[in-house]
Design a protein around this motif. Structure first.
Motif, PDB file in Angstrom:
ATOM      1  N   PRO A  77     -35.251   0.485  -7.105  1.00 18.06           N
ATOM      2  CA  PRO A  77     -36.327  -0.081  -6.286  1.00 18.06           C
ATOM      3  C   PRO A  77     -35.799  -1.179  -5.381  1.00 18.06           C
ATOM      4  CG  PRO A  77     -36.424  -0.981  -8.496  1.00 18.06           C
ATOM      5  CD  PRO A  77     -35.349   0.076  -8.523  1.00 18.06           C
ATOM      6  N   GLN A  78     -36.584  -1.533  -4.389  1.00 19.06           N
ATOM      7  CA  GLN A  78     -36.166  -2.501  -3.382  1.00 19.06           C
ATOM      8  C   GLN A  78     -35.825  -3.862  -3.975  1.00 19.06           C
ATOM      9  OE1 GLN A  78     -38.044  -2.389   0.514  1.00 19.06           O
ATOM     10  NE2 GLN A  78     -38.576  -4.537   0.311  1.00 19.06           N
ATOM     11  N   GLU A  79     -36.615  -4.321  -4.948  1.00 16.88           N
ATOM     12  CA  GLU A  79     -36.373  -5.654  -5.503  1.00 16.88           C
ATOM     13  C   GLU A  79     -35.052  -5.724  -6.274  1.00 16.88           C
ATOM     14  OE1 GLU A  79     -39.905  -3.978  -7.982  1.00 16.88           O
ATOM     15  OE2 GLU A  79     -39.038  -3.727  -5.985  1.00 16.88           O
ATOM     16  N   MET A  81     -32.268  -3.885  -5.389  1.00 18.75           N
ATOM     17  CA  MET A  81     -31.177  -3.806  -4.429  1.00 18.75           C
ATOM     18  C   MET A  81     -31.129  -4.996  -3.472  1.00 18.75           C
ATOM     19  SD  MET A  81     -31.251   0.217  -3.327  1.00 18.75           S
ATOM     20  CE  MET A  81     -29.726   0.029  -2.409  1.00 18.75           C
ATOM     21  N   GLY A  82     -32.269  -5.663  -3.276  1.00 19.34           N
ATOM     22  CA  GLY A  82     -32.331  -6.716  -2.275  1.00 19.34           C
ATOM     23  C   GLY A  82     -32.691  -6.193  -0.900  1.00 19.34           C
ATOM     24  N   HIS A  83     -32.794  -4.899  -0.782  1.00 19.71           N
ATOM     25  CA  HIS A  83     -33.205  -4.228   0.459  1.00 19.71           C
ATOM     26  C   HIS A  83     -33.593  -2.809   0.094  1.00 19.71           C
ATOM     27  CE1 HIS A  83     -29.330  -2.168   0.303  1.00 19.71           C
ATOM     28  NE2 HIS A  83     -28.751  -3.353   0.156  1.00 19.71           N
ATOM     29  N   ASN A  84     -34.202  -2.073   1.030  1.00 19.90           N
ATOM     30  CA  ASN A  84     -34.579  -0.696   0.693  1.00 19.90           C
ATOM     31  C   ASN A  84     -33.362   0.220   0.740  1.00 19.90           C
ATOM     32  OD1 ASN A  84     -34.437   0.821   3.373  1.00 19.90           O
ATOM     33  ND2 ASN A  84     -35.776  -0.881   3.939  1.00 19.90           N
ATOM     34  N   ALA A  85     -33.456   1.337   0.052  1.00 18.99           N
ATOM     35  CA  ALA A  85     -32.314   2.245  -0.085  1.00 18.99           C
ATOM     36  C   ALA A  85     -31.802   2.741   1.263  1.00 18.99           C
ATOM     37  CB  ALA A  85     -32.704   3.430  -0.965  1.00 18.99           C
ATOM     38  N   PHE A  86     -32.686   2.886   2.244  1.00 23.06           N
ATOM     39  CA  PHE A  86     -32.282   3.421   3.533  1.00 23.06           C
ATOM     40  C   PHE A  86     -31.511   2.411   4.367  1.00 23.06           C
ATOM     41  CE2 PHE A  86     -35.766   6.072   2.146  1.00 23.06           C
ATOM     42  CZ  PHE A  86     -35.271   7.341   2.384  1.00 23.06           C
ATOM     43  N   HIS A  87     -31.411   1.179   3.887  1.00 26.39           N
ATOM     44  CA  HIS A  87     -30.574   0.174   4.528  1.00 26.39           C
ATOM     45  C   HIS A  87     -29.101   0.435   4.236  1.00 26.39           C
ATOM     46  CE1 HIS A  87     -29.707  -3.811   6.222  1.00 26.39           C
ATOM     47  NE2 HIS A  87     -28.900  -4.007   5.197  1.00 26.39           N
ATOM     48  N   ASP A  88     -28.841   1.196   3.178  1.00 23.23           N
ATOM     49  CA  ASP A  88     -27.469   1.492   2.752  1.00 23.23           C
ATOM     50  C   ASP A  88     -26.979   2.752   3.463  1.00 23.23           C
ATOM     51  OD1 ASP A  88     -25.294   2.690   1.056  1.00 23.23           O
ATOM     52  OD2 ASP A  88     -25.667   0.882  -0.129  1.00 23.23           O
ATOM     53  N   PRO A 116     -38.755  -0.654 -13.280  1.00 21.11           N
ATOM     54  CA  PRO A 116     -38.626  -1.028 -14.713  1.00 21.11           C
ATOM     55  C   PRO A 116     -39.715  -0.424 -15.590  1.00 21.11           C
ATOM     56  CG  PRO A 116     -38.241  -2.931 -13.308  1.00 21.11           C
ATOM     57  CD  PRO A 116     -38.707  -1.826 -12.402  1.00 21.11           C
ATOM     58  N   GLU A 117     -40.962  -0.395 -15.094  1.00 20.91           N
ATOM     59  CA  GLU A 117     -42.049   0.137 -15.926  1.00 20.91           C
ATOM     60  C   GLU A 117     -41.892   1.642 -16.163  1.00 20.91           C
ATOM     61  OE1 GLU A 117     -43.838  -0.446 -11.692  1.00 20.91           O
ATOM     62  OE2 GLU A 117     -42.318  -1.363 -13.012  1.00 20.91           O
ATOM     63  N   TYR A 118     -41.259   2.351 -15.225  1.00 13.82           N
ATOM     64  CA  TYR A 118     -41.031   3.791 -15.420  1.00 13.82           C
ATOM     65  C   TYR A 118     -39.982   4.031 -16.498  1.00 13.82           C
ATOM     66  CZ  TYR A 118     -43.404   4.111 -10.877  1.00 13.82           C
ATOM     67  OH  TYR A 118     -44.294   4.007  -9.841  1.00 13.82           O
ATOM     68  N   LYS A 119     -38.985   3.122 -16.553  1.00 17.05           N
ATOM     69  CA  LYS A 119     -37.968   3.241 -17.599  1.00 17.05           C
ATOM     70  C   LYS A 119     -38.601   3.070 -18.983  1.00 17.05           C
ATOM     71  CE  LYS A 119     -34.400   1.186 -14.651  1.00 17.05           C
ATOM     72  NZ  LYS A 119     -33.416   0.085 -14.534  1.00 17.05           N
TER      73      LYS A 119
END
Length: 334
Positions: A77-79, A81-88, A116-119
Protein backbone atom coordinates in the motif's frame (compact mmCIF):
# COMPACT_ATOMS: atom_id res chain seq x y z
CA UNK A 1 -34.24 4.45 -27.83
CA UNK A 2 -33.46 0.98 -29.18
CA UNK A 3 -34.04 -1.75 -26.62
CA UNK A 4 -31.17 -4.14 -26.01
CA UNK A 5 -31.83 -7.68 -27.19
CA UNK A 6 -32.07 -10.25 -24.41
CA UNK A 7 -29.03 -12.52 -24.09
CA UNK A 8 -29.45 -16.03 -25.47
CA UNK A 9 -28.09 -19.24 -23.97
CA UNK A 10 -25.70 -21.61 -25.71
CA UNK A 11 -28.56 -24.11 -26.17
CA UNK A 12 -30.69 -21.49 -27.94
CA UNK A 13 -27.73 -20.53 -30.10
CA UNK A 14 -27.12 -24.19 -31.01
CA UNK A 15 -30.77 -24.67 -32.02
CA UNK A 16 -30.66 -21.50 -34.13
CA UNK A 17 -27.64 -22.67 -36.18
CA UNK A 18 -28.73 -26.33 -36.21
CA UNK A 19 -25.61 -27.67 -34.49
CA UNK A 20 -24.89 -29.48 -31.23
CA UNK A 21 -24.06 -27.45 -28.12
CA UNK A 22 -20.71 -29.28 -28.06
CA UNK A 23 -19.77 -27.97 -31.53
CA UNK A 24 -20.89 -24.44 -30.70
CA UNK A 25 -18.95 -24.53 -27.44
CA UNK A 26 -15.78 -25.62 -29.25
CA UNK A 27 -16.06 -22.72 -31.67
CA UNK A 28 -16.66 -20.10 -29.00
CA UNK A 29 -14.68 -21.37 -26.03
CA UNK A 30 -11.95 -23.70 -27.31
CA UNK A 31 -10.05 -22.16 -30.25
CA UNK A 32 -7.65 -25.10 -30.58
CA UNK A 33 -10.41 -27.71 -30.55
CA UNK A 34 -12.47 -25.55 -32.90
CA UNK A 35 -9.84 -25.74 -35.62
CA UNK A 36 -11.18 -29.17 -36.63
CA UNK A 37 -14.50 -27.54 -37.56
CA UNK A 38 -14.86 -26.07 -41.08
CA UNK A 39 -14.23 -22.34 -41.31
CA UNK A 40 -17.68 -21.74 -42.84
CA UNK A 41 -19.30 -23.38 -39.80
CA UNK A 42 -17.18 -21.36 -37.37
CA UNK A 43 -18.11 -18.15 -39.18
CA UNK A 44 -21.80 -19.11 -39.07
CA UNK A 45 -21.65 -19.69 -35.30
CA UNK A 46 -19.78 -16.44 -34.57
CA UNK A 47 -22.17 -14.36 -36.68
CA UNK A 48 -25.21 -15.97 -35.03
CA UNK A 49 -23.70 -15.39 -31.57
CA UNK A 50 -23.31 -11.71 -32.38
CA UNK A 51 -26.82 -11.44 -33.84
CA UNK A 52 -28.49 -13.16 -30.88
CA UNK A 53 -26.34 -11.31 -28.31
CA UNK A 54 -24.86 -14.51 -26.89
CA UNK A 55 -22.85 -13.89 -23.70
CA UNK A 56 -20.82 -16.77 -22.21
CA UNK A 57 -21.81 -17.89 -18.75
CA UNK A 58 -18.72 -17.06 -16.73
CA UNK A 59 -19.70 -19.25 -13.78
CA UNK A 60 -20.28 -22.20 -16.09
CA UNK A 61 -16.91 -21.64 -17.74
CA UNK A 62 -15.23 -21.59 -14.35
CA UNK A 63 -17.01 -24.81 -13.32
CA UNK A 64 -16.16 -26.79 -16.45
CA UNK A 65 -12.63 -25.46 -16.94
CA UNK A 66 -11.75 -25.37 -13.21
CA UNK A 67 -10.36 -21.87 -13.83
CA UNK A 68 -11.34 -18.33 -12.88
CA UNK A 69 -8.89 -16.92 -15.46
CA UNK A 70 -7.95 -14.23 -12.95
CA UNK A 71 -4.37 -13.57 -11.83
CA UNK A 72 -3.74 -11.30 -8.85
CA UNK A 73 -0.89 -8.80 -8.66
CA UNK A 74 -0.19 -8.00 -5.01
CA UNK A 75 1.67 -4.75 -4.20
CA UNK A 76 2.41 -2.80 -1.00
CA UNK A 77 0.00 0.00 0.00
CA UNK A 78 0.97 3.63 -0.46
CA UNK A 79 1.64 4.31 3.22
CA UNK A 80 4.19 1.48 3.34
CA UNK A 81 6.08 2.60 0.24
CA UNK A 82 5.92 6.34 0.89
CA UNK A 83 4.44 6.79 -2.58
CA UNK A 84 2.08 4.90 -4.88
CA UNK A 85 3.34 1.84 -6.74
CA UNK A 86 3.15 3.58 -10.12
CA UNK A 87 5.78 6.06 -8.95
CA UNK A 88 8.29 3.20 -9.15
CA UNK A 89 9.59 2.85 -12.73
CA UNK A 90 10.71 -0.74 -12.09
CA UNK A 91 7.12 -1.66 -11.22
CA UNK A 92 5.73 0.16 -14.27
CA UNK A 93 8.07 -1.73 -16.61
CA UNK A 94 7.26 -5.05 -14.92
CA UNK A 95 3.57 -4.27 -15.41
CA UNK A 96 4.20 -3.60 -19.11
CA UNK A 97 5.77 -7.04 -19.46
CA UNK A 98 2.83 -8.60 -17.64
CA UNK A 99 0.40 -6.84 -19.96
CA UNK A 100 2.08 -8.04 -23.13
CA UNK A 101 2.36 -11.63 -21.91
CA UNK A 102 -1.31 -11.68 -20.84
CA UNK A 103 -2.51 -10.24 -24.17
CA UNK A 104 -2.12 -13.64 -25.85
CA UNK A 105 -4.05 -15.50 -23.13
CA UNK A 106 -7.59 -15.61 -21.74
CA UNK A 107 -6.46 -14.38 -18.34
CA UNK A 108 -7.29 -11.08 -16.64
CA UNK A 109 -5.18 -9.19 -14.10
CA UNK A 110 -6.52 -8.01 -10.74
CA UNK A 111 -4.46 -5.40 -8.86
CA UNK A 112 -4.46 -6.01 -5.08
CA UNK A 113 -3.01 -3.88 -2.29
CA UNK A 114 -1.49 -5.77 0.62
CA UNK A 115 -2.90 -3.68 3.43
CA UNK A 116 -2.19 -4.73 7.07
CA UNK A 117 -5.85 -5.56 7.78
CA UNK A 118 -5.95 -7.91 4.76
CA UNK A 119 -2.93 -9.78 6.12
CA UNK A 120 -4.65 -10.28 9.47
CA UNK A 121 -7.77 -11.76 7.91
CA UNK A 122 -5.68 -13.81 5.45
CA UNK A 123 -7.78 -12.47 2.58
CA UNK A 124 -5.65 -13.89 -0.22
CA UNK A 125 -5.75 -17.46 1.05
CA UNK A 126 -9.53 -17.11 0.89
CA UNK A 127 -9.35 -15.93 -2.71
CA UNK A 128 -7.46 -19.08 -3.65
CA UNK A 129 -9.62 -21.50 -1.68
CA UNK A 130 -12.81 -20.01 -3.16
CA UNK A 131 -11.48 -20.33 -6.69
CA UNK A 132 -11.49 -16.56 -7.23
CA UNK A 133 -7.79 -16.53 -8.17
CA UNK A 134 -5.86 -18.99 -10.32
CA UNK A 135 -2.48 -17.50 -9.45
CA UNK A 136 -0.76 -14.63 -7.68
CA UNK A 137 2.22 -12.37 -8.47
CA UNK A 138 3.78 -10.66 -5.44
CA UNK A 139 5.86 -7.48 -5.75
CA UNK A 140 7.52 -5.60 -2.89
CA UNK A 141 8.00 -8.38 -0.32
CA UNK A 142 10.28 -7.74 2.66
CA UNK A 143 12.80 -10.26 3.98
CA UNK A 144 11.57 -10.33 7.57
CA UNK A 145 7.81 -10.60 7.03
CA UNK A 146 6.44 -13.83 8.48
CA UNK A 147 3.14 -13.35 6.63
CA UNK A 148 4.64 -14.53 3.36
CA UNK A 149 5.58 -17.89 4.87
CA UNK A 150 1.92 -18.54 5.68
CA UNK A 151 0.90 -17.47 2.18
CA UNK A 152 3.45 -19.79 0.59
CA UNK A 153 2.29 -22.77 2.66
CA UNK A 154 -1.48 -22.52 2.19
CA UNK A 155 -2.18 -20.97 -1.21
CA UNK A 156 -2.04 -21.91 -4.86
CA UNK A 157 0.47 -20.93 -7.55
CA UNK A 158 2.31 -17.71 -6.69
CA UNK A 159 5.54 -16.06 -7.83
CA UNK A 160 7.53 -13.33 -6.10
CA UNK A 161 8.81 -10.53 -8.32
CA UNK A 162 12.22 -8.87 -7.78
CA UNK A 163 12.39 -9.34 -3.99
CA UNK A 164 11.59 -12.30 -1.77
CA UNK A 165 11.18 -13.09 1.93
CA UNK A 166 14.00 -15.01 3.58
CA UNK A 167 13.75 -18.70 2.77
CA UNK A 168 15.75 -21.91 2.72
CA UNK A 169 16.82 -23.30 -0.65
CA UNK A 170 14.67 -26.41 -0.06
CA UNK A 171 11.48 -24.37 0.47
CA UNK A 172 8.90 -24.23 -2.36
CA UNK A 173 9.30 -20.51 -3.01
CA UNK A 174 8.95 -19.34 -6.60
CA UNK A 175 10.47 -16.11 -7.90
CA UNK A 176 11.50 -14.18 -11.01
CA UNK A 177 14.04 -11.44 -10.29
CA UNK A 178 17.00 -9.55 -11.69
CA UNK A 179 20.35 -11.23 -11.21
CA UNK A 180 21.67 -8.87 -8.55
CA UNK A 181 24.60 -11.18 -7.87
CA UNK A 182 25.73 -10.68 -11.48
CA UNK A 183 25.11 -6.94 -11.09
CA UNK A 184 27.33 -6.57 -8.02
CA UNK A 185 30.01 -8.87 -9.42
CA UNK A 186 30.12 -6.87 -12.66
CA UNK A 187 30.19 -3.42 -11.03
CA UNK A 188 32.76 -4.34 -8.38
CA UNK A 189 34.94 -6.06 -11.00
CA UNK A 190 34.86 -3.01 -13.26
CA UNK A 191 35.81 -0.68 -10.42
CA UNK A 192 38.66 -2.99 -9.41
CA UNK A 193 39.89 -3.03 -13.02
CA UNK A 194 39.94 0.78 -12.86
CA UNK A 195 42.28 0.60 -9.86
CA UNK A 196 39.84 0.88 -6.95
CA UNK A 197 40.66 -1.04 -3.79
CA UNK A 198 38.81 0.58 -0.86
CA UNK A 199 35.02 0.35 -1.13
CA UNK A 200 32.11 1.90 0.75
CA UNK A 201 28.42 1.23 0.08
CA UNK A 202 25.18 3.22 0.10
CA UNK A 203 22.92 0.21 0.50
CA UNK A 204 19.39 1.63 0.68
CA UNK A 205 16.88 -0.22 2.84
CA UNK A 206 18.23 -3.26 4.75
CA UNK A 207 15.02 -5.31 4.79
CA UNK A 208 15.15 -6.41 1.16
CA UNK A 209 16.44 -9.62 -0.36
CA UNK A 210 18.71 -7.84 -2.84
CA UNK A 211 21.12 -6.73 -0.07
CA UNK A 212 22.59 -10.21 0.66
CA UNK A 213 22.58 -10.96 -3.09
CA UNK A 214 24.63 -7.81 -3.75
CA UNK A 215 27.07 -8.64 -0.94
CA UNK A 216 27.56 -12.14 -2.35
CA UNK A 217 28.12 -10.74 -5.85
CA UNK A 218 30.78 -8.33 -4.63
CA UNK A 219 32.46 -11.15 -2.73
CA UNK A 220 32.74 -13.10 -6.01
CA UNK A 221 34.64 -10.12 -7.42
CA UNK A 222 36.94 -10.15 -4.39
CA UNK A 223 35.35 -7.15 -2.67
CA UNK A 224 34.14 -7.20 0.93
CA UNK A 225 32.64 -4.04 2.45
CA UNK A 226 32.95 -3.74 6.21
CA UNK A 227 29.77 -2.94 8.13
CA UNK A 228 31.29 0.38 9.25
CA UNK A 229 31.54 1.36 5.57
CA UNK A 230 27.85 0.68 4.82
CA UNK A 231 25.01 3.18 5.19
CA UNK A 232 21.30 2.26 4.98
CA UNK A 233 18.66 4.81 4.04
CA UNK A 234 15.75 5.67 1.76
CA UNK A 235 16.48 5.73 -1.95
CA UNK A 236 16.80 9.51 -2.33
CA UNK A 237 19.41 11.82 -3.87
CA UNK A 238 19.48 13.87 -0.68
CA UNK A 239 20.42 10.77 1.33
CA UNK A 240 23.04 9.88 -1.29
CA UNK A 241 24.72 13.27 -0.97
CA UNK A 242 24.48 13.39 2.81
CA UNK A 243 25.80 9.88 3.40
CA UNK A 244 28.54 10.23 0.79
CA UNK A 245 29.79 13.25 2.74
CA UNK A 246 29.79 11.13 5.90
CA UNK A 247 31.74 8.27 4.31
CA UNK A 248 34.16 10.16 2.07
CA UNK A 249 35.22 13.13 4.15
CA UNK A 250 38.35 11.49 5.59
CA UNK A 251 39.68 10.11 2.27
CA UNK A 252 39.62 6.43 3.27
CA UNK A 253 37.77 5.19 0.17
CA UNK A 254 38.46 5.35 -3.54
CA UNK A 255 35.22 3.61 -4.63
CA UNK A 256 31.59 4.09 -3.64
CA UNK A 257 28.88 1.65 -4.71
CA UNK A 258 25.18 2.47 -4.48
CA UNK A 259 22.16 0.18 -4.59
CA UNK A 260 19.96 2.71 -6.43
CA UNK A 261 20.64 5.42 -9.04
CA UNK A 262 19.17 8.15 -6.81
CA UNK A 263 21.81 7.37 -4.19
CA UNK A 264 24.53 7.27 -6.85
CA UNK A 265 23.44 10.67 -8.24
CA UNK A 266 23.51 12.28 -4.82
CA UNK A 267 26.92 10.78 -4.08
CA UNK A 268 28.17 11.88 -7.51
CA UNK A 269 27.14 15.47 -6.79
CA UNK A 270 29.17 15.43 -3.58
CA UNK A 271 32.20 13.87 -5.30
CA UNK A 272 32.13 16.36 -8.19
CA UNK A 273 31.61 19.38 -5.92
CA UNK A 274 34.58 18.42 -3.75
CA UNK A 275 36.68 17.08 -6.66
CA UNK A 276 37.37 13.78 -4.91
CA UNK A 277 39.30 10.92 -6.60
CA UNK A 278 36.44 8.48 -6.00
CA UNK A 279 34.76 6.28 -8.61
CA UNK A 280 31.06 5.41 -8.31
CA UNK A 281 29.13 2.33 -9.36
CA UNK A 282 25.40 1.60 -9.21
CA UNK A 283 23.92 -1.88 -8.84
CA UNK A 284 20.39 -1.13 -10.04
CA UNK A 285 19.37 1.08 -12.96
CA UNK A 286 17.21 1.28 -16.09
CA UNK A 287 18.16 2.34 -19.57
CA UNK A 288 15.05 4.51 -19.91
CA UNK A 289 15.71 6.54 -16.75
CA UNK A 290 19.47 6.96 -17.09
CA UNK A 291 20.44 10.64 -17.27
CA UNK A 292 23.15 12.28 -19.40
CA UNK A 293 24.66 13.55 -16.17
CA UNK A 294 25.00 10.03 -14.73
CA UNK A 295 28.78 9.69 -14.87
CA UNK A 296 28.85 6.45 -12.87
CA UNK A 297 28.89 2.90 -14.22
CA UNK A 298 25.59 1.13 -13.71
CA UNK A 299 23.86 -2.21 -14.04
CA UNK A 300 20.65 -2.02 -16.09
CA UNK A 301 17.77 -4.33 -15.17
CA UNK A 302 15.33 -5.79 -17.69
CA UNK A 303 12.09 -5.32 -15.76
CA UNK A 304 9.86 -5.81 -18.80
CA UNK A 305 11.27 -9.33 -19.15
CA UNK A 306 10.67 -10.01 -15.45
CA UNK A 307 6.96 -9.32 -15.96
CA UNK A 308 6.74 -11.32 -19.17
CA UNK A 309 8.64 -14.35 -17.84
CA UNK A 310 6.65 -14.26 -14.60
CA UNK A 311 3.36 -14.64 -16.47
CA UNK A 312 4.70 -17.47 -18.65
CA UNK A 313 6.01 -19.36 -15.63
CA UNK A 314 2.94 -18.71 -13.49
CA UNK A 315 0.66 -20.14 -16.18
CA UNK A 316 2.94 -23.18 -16.34
CA UNK A 317 2.47 -23.62 -12.57
CA UNK A 318 -1.30 -23.21 -12.89
CA UNK A 319 -1.49 -25.79 -15.67
CA UNK A 320 0.81 -28.24 -13.90
CA UNK A 321 3.55 -28.02 -16.55
CA UNK A 322 6.25 -27.13 -14.02
CA UNK A 323 6.78 -27.49 -10.28
CA UNK A 324 9.70 -25.12 -9.78
CA UNK A 325 10.21 -21.47 -10.77
CA UNK A 326 13.40 -19.73 -9.69
CA UNK A 327 14.58 -17.42 -12.47
CA UNK A 328 17.18 -14.67 -12.37
CA UNK A 329 17.11 -12.31 -15.35
CA UNK A 330 20.59 -11.14 -16.53
CA UNK A 331 21.47 -7.45 -16.35
CA UNK A 332 23.37 -5.21 -18.79
CA UNK A 333 25.99 -2.58 -17.95
CA UNK A 334 26.45 1.04 -19.03
Amino acid sequence: MERKTKNCTIRELARYVGLSTCTVSKVLNSPDAGLSIPESTRLKVREAAKKLNYVPNVNAQRFFKRRSFVIGLLVPPQEEMGHNAFHDTHFVDILSGIEQALSTTSYNLLLLFNRPEYKLENRYEGMFSSGFLDGLLIWGAHRSEEYWKELVEVTGPRIFLTSTPDFREDEPLHYVASDYGQSADGIAGRLKAAGCRRFCWLAGKPDTSIIPQLAAGMARAGVTVEESAIRYSDYTEADGERLAAELLQDGRFDALVATAPQLARGAGRYVETHKLPVRIGCFDGQRGTRSKTDHFISALTNDFEIGSVAITRLLALIEGKTQHVQVRIPVDFA
